[in-house]
Structure formats: structure tokens, C-alpha cells
Design a protein around this motif. Sequence first.
Motif, mmCIF file in Angstrom:
data_model
loop_
_atom_site.group_PDB
_atom_site.id
_atom_site.type_symbol
_atom_site.label_atom_id
_atom_site.label_comp_id
_atom_site.label_asym_id
_atom_site.label_seq_id
_atom_site.Cartn_x
_atom_site.Cartn_y
_atom_site.Cartn_z
ATOM 1 N N LYS A 111 9.293 -10.482 -5.253
ATOM 2 C CA LYS A 111 8.763 -10.532 -6.614
ATOM 3 C C LYS A 111 7.458 -9.751 -6.709
ATOM 4 O O LYS A 111 7.216 -9.022 -7.680
ATOM 5 N N LYS A 112 6.618 -9.867 -5.713
ATOM 6 C CA LYS A 112 5.325 -9.163 -5.716
ATOM 7 C C LYS A 112 5.550 -7.647 -5.741
ATOM 8 O O LYS A 112 4.843 -6.915 -6.439
ATOM 9 N N ILE A 113 6.542 -7.173 -4.984
ATOM 10 C CA ILE A 113 6.847 -5.739 -4.955
ATOM 11 C C ILE A 113 7.289 -5.263 -6.334
ATOM 12 O O ILE A 113 6.832 -4.231 -6.839
ATOM 13 N N ALA A 114 8.193 -6.024 -6.970
ATOM 14 C CA ALA A 114 8.677 -5.640 -8.302
ATOM 15 C C ALA A 114 7.545 -5.654 -9.320
ATOM 16 O O ALA A 114 7.383 -4.714 -10.118
ATOM 17 N N CYS A 115 6.745 -6.700 -9.285
ATOM 18 C CA CYS A 115 5.648 -6.818 -10.254
ATOM 19 C C CYS A 115 4.639 -5.689 -10.108
ATOM 20 O O CYS A 115 4.022 -5.260 -11.086
ATOM 21 N N SER A 116 4.471 -5.171 -8.891
ATOM 22 C CA SER A 116 3.447 -4.145 -8.651
ATOM 23 C C SER A 116 3.781 -2.820 -9.323
ATOM 24 O O SER A 116 2.896 -1.977 -9.505
ATOM 25 N N THR A 117 5.074 -2.612 -9.697
ATOM 26 C CA THR A 117 5.469 -1.350 -10.337
ATOM 27 C C THR A 117 6.003 -1.564 -11.749
ATOM 28 O O THR A 117 6.658 -0.673 -12.294
ATOM 29 N N GLY A 118 5.740 -2.720 -12.333
ATOM 30 C CA GLY A 118 6.288 -2.993 -13.660
ATOM 31 C C GLY A 118 7.781 -3.186 -13.620
ATOM 32 O O GLY A 118 8.481 -2.951 -14.616
ATOM 33 N N ALA B 13 0.834 -1.204 0.000
ATOM 34 C CA ALA B 13 0.000 0.000 0.000
ATOM 35 C C ALA B 13 0.872 1.260 0.000
ATOM 36 O O ALA B 13 0.569 2.240 -0.693
ATOM 37 N N LEU B 14 1.967 1.241 0.792
ATOM 38 C CA LEU B 14 2.896 2.370 0.814
ATOM 39 C C LEU B 14 3.489 2.597 -0.574
ATOM 40 O O LEU B 14 3.572 3.744 -1.049
ATOM 41 N N ILE B 15 3.895 1.518 -1.219
ATOM 42 C CA ILE B 15 4.502 1.634 -2.541
ATOM 43 C C ILE B 15 3.500 2.190 -3.540
ATOM 44 O O ILE B 15 3.822 3.075 -4.345
ATOM 45 N N LYS B 16 2.265 1.708 -3.491
ATOM 46 C CA LYS B 16 1.224 2.193 -4.409
ATOM 47 C C LYS B 16 0.956 3.679 -4.194
ATOM 48 O O LYS B 16 0.938 4.464 -5.155
ATOM 49 N N ASP B 17 0.767 4.085 -2.957
ATOM 50 C CA ASP B 17 0.484 5.488 -2.664
ATOM 51 C C ASP B 17 1.657 6.381 -3.054
ATOM 52 O O ASP B 17 1.468 7.477 -3.606
ATOM 53 N N SER B 18 2.863 5.920 -2.769
ATOM 54 C CA SER B 18 4.053 6.749 -3.013
ATOM 55 C C SER B 18 4.336 6.893 -4.501
ATOM 56 O O SER B 18 4.697 7.987 -4.974
ATOM 57 N N THR B 19 4.199 5.808 -5.263
ATOM 58 C CA THR B 19 4.440 5.907 -6.708
ATOM 59 C C THR B 19 3.379 6.776 -7.377
ATOM 60 O O THR B 19 3.682 7.512 -8.318
ATOM 61 N N GLU B 20 2.142 6.711 -6.881
ATOM 62 C CA GLU B 20 1.091 7.576 -7.425
ATOM 63 C C GLU B 20 1.384 9.042 -7.100
ATOM 64 O O GLU B 20 1.120 9.933 -7.920
ATOM 65 N N ARG B 21 1.912 9.292 -5.903
ATOM 66 C CA ARG B 21 2.257 10.669 -5.535
ATOM 67 C C ARG B 21 3.396 11.196 -6.415
ATOM 68 O O ARG B 21 3.370 12.343 -6.869
ATOM 69 N N LEU B 22 4.399 10.371 -6.676
ATOM 70 C CA LEU B 22 5.502 10.781 -7.544
ATOM 71 C C LEU B 22 5.021 10.990 -8.972
ATOM 72 O O LEU B 22 5.572 11.821 -9.708
ATOM 73 N N ALA B 23 4.014 10.222 -9.373
ATOM 74 C CA ALA B 23 3.470 10.373 -10.728
ATOM 75 C C ALA B 23 2.869 11.753 -10.936
ATOM 76 O O ALA B 23 2.821 12.260 -12.070
ATOM 77 N N ARG B 24 2.423 12.383 -9.851
ATOM 78 C CA ARG B 24 1.867 13.739 -9.965
ATOM 79 C C ARG B 24 2.950 14.753 -10.322
ATOM 80 O O ARG B 24 2.635 15.864 -10.769
ATOM 81 N N TYR B 25 4.208 14.377 -10.091
ATOM 82 C CA TYR B 25 5.325 15.207 -10.536
ATOM 83 C C TYR B 25 5.750 14.838 -11.963
ATOM 84 O O TYR B 25 6.750 15.350 -12.471
#
Length: 519
Positions: free
Chosen positions: A335-342, A302-314
Motif C-alpha cells: 500500500k505504501k508503494i502505491a500511495c507514493s505514486t498516486g 527511494a528507488l521508486i522515487k528516483d526512477s519516477t522522477e527520472r521518467l518524468a524528465r521524459y
Amino acid sequence: MTIGRSILLAAALLLVPTQHSLSSFTQARTDKENEVKRILEHIQKGTLKFRDEIERVYGERCSSRTLSQCSRSSFNGCSSVFPNQQCMDNDELVIEACGGGSGNCNALWDKKTSVVSIPTALAQGSNNNPTDPELLETACYSNMAEDFMVENNAQPSWTYYGAHNGLFRKIPAVYEEACGNYDPRRRPWFVAASSGPKDVIIVIDVSGSMSNHNRMALAKEAAITGTDTLYRATNENKKLLIESIQQLSEGGSTNFHSGFQKAFDALERTIQQEYSSGCNIAILFMTDGVRTAGADTNEVLALIKDSTERLARYGRDTTIFTFSLGAQADRSVMKKIACSTGGIWTPVDDFDGDLVGVMSSYYKLFALGLANNTNFTAWVEPYEFFSAKKFGTTNSAPVFDRSVTPPLFLGVVASDVYLDAFEKVLEEDARSSTMLQRFVQLSTAQCPKIDLTECQLEALRYLGGGQEATCGQCDSYWYSGEYPGIIPAECPFKPDLPTNLWENTDLEGVKYEDRACCQ
């Protein structure tokens, strides 16, 4: 991974051309600037011509002509006598290890012959030959470019090709002092051309279990390798980072959440302070174990999802590359962490000899974003060349097999350039940041745009870690035994590959001074 004991390495590699107003310069200054620009543009054109030649000979790598001329046709920088070797003139180049040009003592080189070097870990056959078919193919097809290299090399600098698999071919031929230690994939000129500008964060697990099987040393080596390749970081900053890495010690628990939280905090802070490349973000996460402290896996995701979405706003795309160090390391969560961000997950054996190859997944992915920019070349910060003890820079360009979709990354071509000529034109120290900025202004770098299908990304994962590393997005390709384009096609004539690349090994075991220096 306790908060106080993890280390974050952040580097912003920024290539942003700026426009200078001609009115701010005197006419004399403008003329000097234009002369430097003409020199640099000429060098860039030469680099791109060399790239085209390597791409051409790669297309003929399976031909009977390429294979028939390969056996015993290359020269080894540690064991072969070069056919046209001569003593360097002191006004061309001076090698300190061979007397520094005092008297008649200097080093030998061969301007009409290329030399091949292969990291020791990859040269496990007899007489330091590689046994991997792809390495043998690379030696064969790159050998077909030797005539081009001879005709187009600008003396006294070097022209060379570093393949993605670690093989290195350069001209003029000179003898290696530290045999088997050179790996082109860890050099700044290679990473600059293969992945373009980017922000890199490296997160290292320093929990107590990292003391097992020398894993802490493995992680340090990987982090130092990554630091060495940061081509827009200053030498002073890289030195400070490496010193910090070397001081790491094991102890404590493994907390994935705090490691990622610190990584994302650092990224957002550098973006807000405009210390960023403005391009892609890569987080390299290394651990040897399962989570033993902090938030659970769902909270980490959840942290990774929220943080990558926040960075995407930049306007920033964030990709996470995870590495499980050793047989006991967590695999499913990484592996799950890597797969979640492509991203890409890679398992690393405790005794893996090709650590640089294992760590290459991030630049191979970003390289695919540069394939469509056929004018792209990269310049690196001026530095002191090890052998010559002179300052220079390197211009490099990525090489692809463009006959497949997406293009297959093959390696990087490059040319070294001494700064003497620029200093004479500019009448100033070429190591100044002003000179570096001029190089950057003439660079054609762009942010790599990763535009892969799910199956193409799966193919890249498969290439690095086998079926275990895939994310289950394209099982139909796995069951059929095929993946699209990104997996290189093998030559159908494997038996025709040579078992011995070296024209001779007459200097095997001879110490450096006796084989490299003029008598």
C-alpha cells in the motif's frame, strides 16, 4: 522475486496521427483513401451517438419506468428462446459451429432483440441471475437502450455495451457457446476505450510461496488477461508474451527491489529507443508475500522515487498499482508503494471469483483522464471474429455519468465492423499494417490527463478495496460515510429491483447445437 525469475511485460500502445502528403498519392488512390475515411468517420459518429444514449438511460436508472419494465424483460444467451429468431442468411454471416453455411444449416439470431451475458462468478442467484444491486441496475437501464440499438445497428455486425461491472448487452441476439465465460472487461476494445494509450509493465512474484493456494495460477491468469487487452500490441507479440507467462514456475526468494529495478530499466530503454506510447505509464506489481531478499523497504521506496522522477524528465507520469495475493501477502509495504505514486493498492483473496474486476483499478483511474474528451473513440487492430471467422475491427468509446465531478466511469460502447467493404474500396488486404495505420490516424485518442483531488483518488481506492485500501488522505470523508462523486449513488428504491431478469429460461441445460443452430 529473483532477478532471473521475474517477468516483465511491456507494451507500448501508440496512437499518433501522421499527415500524408496528397502529392504522394495518385488521384485514384486519394479518392479511395477519402472513401475509407468517410466510412470510418460515419462509424465513429454512430459510436458516439450510442454512448450518448447509454449515458441518457443511466440518468434515468432509478425512475419508476426503468424499474417497472425491468423484471423478466431480458434474454439470456444460454437459456432464453429469442422472440424473433430466424436463420442467418449465408451472405450475411456464417457460423462455423452450425455447419458453416453448408446446405440450409446456419445459426439462429434475432435482429430485433438484445441479449445479456454475465460472467459465471457474478451470476450466483437462481437461474443465473446476478444478486448485486448494481448489476441489476445495469441490466435495467441498459435494457432501456434496446430500441436505439435495434434502430441503429448496421447489419450484419454487432453493437454492444460492456459495463464496468462485467455485464454485457449486445444486438443482434445470438446464443453463447461457452456460457458464462465472456467478460467484456478483458477485451481489447474495452481497455482501449477506457484507458487510452499507455505503457504497461507487469511484474510477477515467482517466489516459492506462490505455489500456495493456487496463487501462481491466479497471477498467470491476471497477467494473461492484461496481455489480451493490449490493443496496439501485435497478435504475434501477445502470443509470445502469453507463452512466456505460461512457462513461469515458482521458486526462490522475494526481492521487491530487483523487480522494480528491472521494470524501470525496461521502461527507460523503450523510451530511449522510441518503442513507447509517449503517454502514461502503469506498473502492475503482484506479490503474495513479504520481502525476503534484497534491499529494505526504504531503499525500495527511494528507488521508486528516483526512477519516477527520472521518467518524468521524459514527460511521463508513472503510476504503480500493487496487488497483494492471498491472506498472508504483505499489505503495508504494498500500500505504501502505491500511495507514493498516486496509485492504488488492492488486496486479492485466494479464491476471488472476479479477478478481472479486482484488476480493473488501473483502467478505472486512467478512464477519468478521458472524460473531458467527448470526441474520443478507439480502434483496435483488425482481428478474426470468433463466431463468424471473418476479419474485422471494433470502434469503441467510454461511457460516463457526467452529472458528477469527476465523471463516473460506467463502461464502454462498441460496434464491430467487417473489413470486406474496405477491401473492396482499397483493393488490398485490410489486415495489412497500412490499413491498421489508417484506423490509427482517424482515432482521436489523447494521453489521459489524471487530474483528481486527493479525496477523489481516495474514493477510487475505497471503491476497489474498502477503507483498508485508502492512504489516509481524506479520513474526514470516511468518518462522515461519504466520498465525493466517484462513488456511485445508489437508487433509493432497492426493493424495486428485480430478482429475475430473464424473460424465459426455456433452453436451460440444452446443448449449444440444439439451441443455436437452424434445424
